[in-house]
Every structure is written in structure tokens, then in C-alpha cells.
Scaffold this motif. Structure first.
Motif, short mmCIF file in Angstrom:
data_model
loop_
_atom_site.label_atom_id
_atom_site.label_comp_id
_atom_site.label_asym_id
_atom_site.label_seq_id
_atom_site.Cartn_x
_atom_site.Cartn_y
_atom_site.Cartn_z
N GLY A 181 0.82 -1.21 0.00
CA GLY A 181 0.00 0.00 0.00
C GLY A 181 0.85 1.26 0.00
N LEU A 184 2.44 2.01 -3.34
CA LEU A 184 1.48 2.49 -4.33
C LEU A 184 0.72 3.71 -3.83
CD1 LEU A 184 0.24 -1.02 -5.47
CD2 LEU A 184 1.50 0.60 -6.88
N GLU A 185 1.32 4.42 -2.87
CA GLU A 185 0.75 5.65 -2.33
C GLU A 185 -0.68 5.45 -1.82
OE1 GLU A 185 1.32 8.38 -5.54
OE2 GLU A 185 3.40 8.79 -4.96
N ARG A 186 -0.94 4.27 -1.27
CA ARG A 186 -2.21 3.89 -0.67
C ARG A 186 -3.39 4.01 -1.63
NH1 ARG A 186 -1.67 2.58 4.42
NH2 ARG A 186 -3.92 2.71 4.86
N ASP A 187 -3.10 3.88 -2.92
CA ASP A 187 -4.18 3.84 -3.90
C ASP A 187 -4.92 2.51 -3.74
OD1 ASP A 187 -5.44 2.97 -6.47
OD2 ASP A 187 -4.77 4.94 -7.14
N PRO A 188 -6.21 2.52 -3.35
CA PRO A 188 -6.89 1.25 -3.02
C PRO A 188 -7.03 0.29 -4.20
CG PRO A 188 -8.44 3.09 -3.03
CD PRO A 188 -7.07 3.69 -3.15
N LYS A 190 -5.12 0.09 -7.08
CA LYS A 190 -3.81 -0.45 -7.46
C LYS A 190 -3.30 -1.43 -6.40
CE LYS A 190 -2.27 3.50 -10.25
NZ LYS A 190 -1.27 4.59 -10.37
N THR A 191 -3.49 -1.06 -5.14
CA THR A 191 -3.03 -1.94 -4.05
C THR A 191 -3.78 -3.26 -4.08
OG1 THR A 191 -2.53 0.00 -2.67
CG2 THR A 191 -2.73 -2.13 -1.56
N THR A 228 -10.82 -5.73 -4.33
CA THR A 228 -11.26 -4.42 -4.86
C THR A 228 -12.54 -3.96 -4.17
OG1 THR A 228 -12.40 -5.55 -6.69
CG2 THR A 228 -10.18 -4.73 -7.12
N ASP A 232 -10.69 -0.14 1.69
CA ASP A 232 -9.44 0.45 2.17
C ASP A 232 -8.43 -0.64 2.48
OD1 ASP A 232 -9.68 -0.45 4.98
OD2 ASP A 232 -11.34 0.97 5.07
#
Length: 371
Positions: A181, A184-188, A190-191, A228, A232
Motif C-alpha cells: 500500500g 502504491l501511495e495507498r491507492d486502493p 492499485k493496491t 477491490t 481500504d
């Protein structure tokens, strides 16, 4: 083309729906299958999923709500529509929980069905577009998996779980989610995509170490993970830890660790791999080219359990999975595990599990209804 299945225990209802002039090229919805009850539908859906499932609520064997739960859990249809009498709308609350798409009141009217098909078409196309975009994203991220989470870290998690080492495995899994996370800058989205890829690699690695696991856990539930929808990263962490924790706990329970001898794990693996065969201390001693007294004394000394007790425990764990699958009668489960006397098997099951096979089956059903 959109594939449709109609399920109702009354043939006259199925025929009435099929006769409505809305199927085929005009709408793109084609009836590819029909079923007379939920059990029949589930068997057919497991062979071929559909886009639209139109099902009665009250049916023998498996009713509409139970069918909806299975379809939702195993992603067997994109849209599920209930056929109902007005009096049956009390099912609505539970149905909404499991993702019911809509309702049609019997007898089905052309105008109502036409509206529903238009609504379903829009929903299905939106879902297909989302899946297409996720697939493209997954392909891009998968090419860079090593960048975001190094392979040797994934291999470590596989080793920890395969050894039944919860103290090492669970913190490592949590760290994997947190680190991915952060990378990937906590992008939900992409993570989630990348974690699903990592999760798949871990699952594959564990099953390579322990091919017998399929017989003791529901692999379909573990494989069909969907991050997905978690929303969060903390929710993703809970989801992955729970799924992989099931495997770690199962391995820890069934592969007994000797204090000194690696032979204990070897004996356990043999029993697990041959759980549905006739196994005894004699067959194990022949395979390992060691005397019965030697392996019997060693196993008891190292684990505190006799080999006979261990074999019974393993067979009862396999019996629990067979009962949970719901396709075999109790006497068939007994016979499959090498117990010719079904009554003796039932007593043995209750002694080890604390419930009779029927009580265990009922408890599973009650638990599923309470979810």
C-alpha cells in the motif's frame, strides 16, 4: 450475447417465461439453461456461469435464498432476480445482503421483464467495462510486481505458512499489505490488484508444498478472493490475514512437529496424502522401511499421540470437509474414508468433533444462514 438461466420447480412457470417474445436477437438475452430447483441450478452453474439468473424463491432441496448465497460466494451469475409471490417479499432483507439484483412478480409480465432486461444490460456492460479496466491495470502492475514487493519476501511468507508458523507468518503477511500500500501511495485499486497477484503467488506456493490441503479446506473460497470490494487497505489486510490464516492453522493442526525427529512430519504427510485409503501403522512402516514398534514409540514420544489416534483425527477432519461439501450422505462419507460400519463412523465422529455428522451439518447450515 447475455446468458440466462431460469429456475423454478413448476415447469408451467418456466414455460410461461420462455414464451415471452423478448429472448434472442432483439434484446441480446438468450436462455441457455433452465433448472427445476436450486440444487439442479447450482450443479449447472458450476459448469457454466450466466449473466442473468431468474430464480423462484420457494423450492425443494435448495431454496432461492440459499442459491443466491452460493452464487454470490462463487460468482456464478452477474445478476440474480427473484421470482416471487407478493407474500414472499419478507425474503427481501436477507436477499439484499447477498446482492439480489431485482424481483419479478409471478406471472411475469412482458413490460416488467423488458424493463428488467434493459436495466440488467446496462449493469452487465458497466461491470464488463470495470473488469476490462482492472485487467489492463493488473497486467501493467503484474509486470512490475518485483519492484513493489520483492519475490524473496513472498517466498518467506510461503515458507512460514507451509511450516505452520503463525508467529512469523501473520506479521509477514501484515507487512506485505502495509508495504504494498505504501509503495502504491495507498491507492486502493492499485493496491488491491497487486495484492491479489501476490496472494495468488503465495497460495500457489503453499499448495506446491502441501498438495493434500484441497481435501481439508474449501479451496474455491480461498481462490475467489476479491480485494477491490474491500474499500481500504486495512480491510484488505484483515481479508488476506483471515484467508491465509486458515491455511496456516490447518497446516499447524495436521502436520505435527516432532521435538527432534523430522520423521514425524514425514509420517503426517503420508497420512494426509492417503487419507481416503486404508492406513495403519503397518502400511506406514512398510513405506518407510522401519519397524512398527520404532515408528509407533517415536511418534508417541514426540507428539504425545499414537499413530492410530492421529490417523483417526485426520480422517475426521476430512469427514468434516466432505460433510460441508454436502454432496455425500453420511454412510457414503464413512465408506469413502474406509469405515464400512456407518454407525461406528458416526460414534467416532461425535467423539472427535463433539457433534454427530447430522448435528455438524445442521450447525454449518445455521451458521451460513446467520452470516
Amino acid at each position: 450475447m447475455y446468458k440466462v438461466m431460469i429456475v423454478d420447480d413448476m415447469e408451467i412457470i418456466r414455460r410461461q417465461i420462455k414464451r415471452l417474445p423478448l429472448w434472442g436477437e432483439e434484446t441480446g438475452f438468450h436462455i441457455v439453461e433452465e433448472a427445476e430447483d436450486g440444487k439442479d441450478a447450482l450443479d449447472k452453474l458450476q459448469k457454466q456461469s450466466v449473466d442473468l439468473l431468474i430464480t423462484d424463491i420457494k423450492m425443494p432441496r435448495i431454496d432461492g435464498v440459499e442459491l443466491l448465497k452460493e452464487v454470490d460466494e462463487h460468482q456464478l451469475a452477474r445478476c440474480v432476480v427473484f421470482l416471487s409471490e407478493h407474500s414472499e417479499f419478507s425474503f427481501a432483507k436477507e436477499a439484499i445482503q447477498y446482492g439480489i439484483f431485482d424481483y419479478l412478480v409471478k406471472p411475469v409480465q412482458r413490460e416488467e421483464l423488458q424493463k428488467l432486461l434493459l436495466k440488467a444490460q446496462q449493469y452487465i456492460e458497466e461491470e464488463r467495462e470495470k473488469e476490462s479496466q482492472l485487467k489492463k491495470l493488473e497486467d501493467r502492475l503484474s509486470e512490475k510486481l518485483e519492484v513493489y514487493y520483492p519475490e524473496h519476501h513472498i517466498e518467506s511468507i510461503i515458507q512460514y505458512i507451509s511450516a505452520g508458523d503463525a508467529q512469523q507468518a501473520l506479521p509477514a503477511i501484515e507487512a506485505m499489505v502495509t508495504d504494498t500500500g505504501a509503495a502504491l501511495e495507498r491507492d486502493p485499486i492499485k493496491t488491491a490488484v497487486l495484492l491479489e497477484k501476490s496472494y495468488g503467488e503465495i497460495l500457489k506456493g503453499i499448495y506446491q508444498h502441501h498438495q493434500w490441503l484441497d481435501q481439508f479446506v474449501d479451496k474455491a473460497l480461498l481462490v475467489n478472493i476479491n480485494l477491490t470490494n474491500c474499500g481500504d487497505i486495512e480491510a484488505m489486510k484483515v481479508h488476506i490475514v483471515a484467508a491465509l490464516g486458515i491455511l496456516e492453522a490447518t497446516i499447524a493442526q495436521l502436520i505435527l512437529r516432532g521435538k527432534k525427529s523430522p520423521l514425524i512430519a514425514e509420517i503426517c504427510s503420508y497420512v494426509l496424502e492417503n487419507v481416503e485409503q486404508s492406513i495403519s501403522i503397518s502400511t506406514i512402516s512398510e513405506v518407510l522401511f522401519l519397524t512398527k514398534n520404532y515408528i509407533g514409540d517415536l511418534f508417541k514420544q514426540e507428539t504425545g499421540m499414537t499413530i492410530g489416534e492421529y490417523i483417526t483425527m485426520v480422517k475426521m477432519e476430512r469427514a468434516k470437509q466432505l460433510i460441508a461439501e454436502g454432496t455425500l450422505r453420511n454412510y457414503e462419507v464413512a465408506d469413502r474414508l474406509g469405515y464400512k460400519d456407518a454407525e461406528y463412523f458416526g460414534k467416532l465422529f461425535k467423539k472427535n468433533v463433539g457433534l454427530s455428522p447430522m448435528e455438524f451439518k445442521n450447525a454449518l447450515r445455521d451458521e451460513a444462514r446467520g452470516r
